[in-house]
Every structure is written in C-alpha cells, then in structure tokens.
Design a protein around this motif. Structure first.
Motif, short mmCIF file in Angstrom:
data_model
loop_
_atom_site.label_atom_id
_atom_site.label_comp_id
_atom_site.label_asym_id
_atom_site.label_seq_id
_atom_site.Cartn_x
_atom_site.Cartn_y
_atom_site.Cartn_z
N HIS A 70 0.92 -1.09 -0.14
CA HIS A 70 0.02 -0.01 -0.10
C HIS A 70 0.84 1.47 -0.17
O HIS A 70 0.34 2.28 -0.43
N GLN A 71 2.23 1.23 0.55
CA GLN A 71 2.89 2.16 0.67
C GLN A 71 3.49 2.47 -0.78
O GLN A 71 3.63 3.71 -1.27
N ILE A 72 4.00 1.54 -1.59
CA ILE A 72 4.15 1.67 -3.15
C ILE A 72 2.94 2.02 -3.79
O ILE A 72 3.37 2.84 -4.72
N GLN A 73 1.91 1.67 -3.73
CA GLN A 73 0.82 2.13 -4.44
C GLN A 73 0.67 3.51 -4.18
O GLN A 73 0.25 4.28 -5.30
N ALA A 74 0.45 4.23 -2.83
CA ALA A 74 0.42 5.33 -2.73
C ALA A 74 1.46 6.27 -3.46
O ALA A 74 1.22 7.36 -3.94
N GLY B 87 3.02 10.26 -7.68
CA GLY B 87 3.65 10.41 -8.94
C GLY B 87 2.76 10.61 -10.08
O GLY B 87 3.22 11.39 -11.00
N ALA B 88 1.89 9.80 -10.35
CA ALA B 88 1.03 9.99 -11.67
C ALA B 88 0.30 11.12 -11.42
O ALA B 88 0.26 11.90 -12.41
#
Length: 96
Positions: free
Chosen positions: A64-68, A73-74
């Motif tokens: 979930h940290q990577i997804q956030a 970034g997007a």
C-alpha cells in the motif's frame, strides 16, 4: 550455501582491492614528493582519504505504500503535463 560463499569471497576481494588502492595512493604521494623535492619545491601534504561508511539498510515498503507512491507520482506527472500544455491542440510547449 553457494550464495554465502560467493558473498564471503566478494567481501574479501573488495577488502584486498581497498588495501591495494591505499598502498598505491601512498606510493603516488611518495613519488610526487620525491619529484617535487628534486625540482626544488617543498613536499605537498595531501588530505587523508575519506573513510568508507556503511550504507544505511534500505527499508522494504509495503504494497500500500508503493501504491500510494505511484499514485502521487502519476498525479504529479498529470499536473506537470497540464501545466506545460500537453492537453492543448497545438501540443506541448518545448522549453530550450
């Protein structure tokens, strides 16, 4: 077992290379000071080489940290595209 042995050999090899670099630096200092003294100049004092420091251990991130991180970034990229006119009919503005 093979990975452990490979790491052990690699650590020893890196240590040998660092010792060789230190020896070569000392030889270079001695040779340069010898040449300078032959030419009539006083010897040069070199600063000590920086000591190697251990790298900080990288913390593994949860999914979930990577997804956030990816979402922010997007969103930042989309804002940059809108700011520089990527959505305009004539295309983006090229900055030189």
């Amino acid at each position: 077992m093979l990975d452990w042995l490979r790491k052990l050999i690699q650590i020893k090899y890196v240590g040998l290379l660092e010792a060789d670099v230190a020896r070569l630096r000392a030889e270079n200092r001695a040779l340069m000071n010898s040449l300078l003294s032959t030419a009539g100049y006083p010897p040069v004092e070199f600063p000590e080489a920086p000591k190697p420091q251990a790298l900080p251990r990288l913390r593994k991130r949860s999914w979930h940290q990577i997804q956030a991180w990816r979402e922010t970034g997007a969103a930042r990229d989309a804002a940059d595209d809108a700011e520089f006119g990527a959505g305009k009919p004539n295309g983006p503005v090229v900055h030189s």
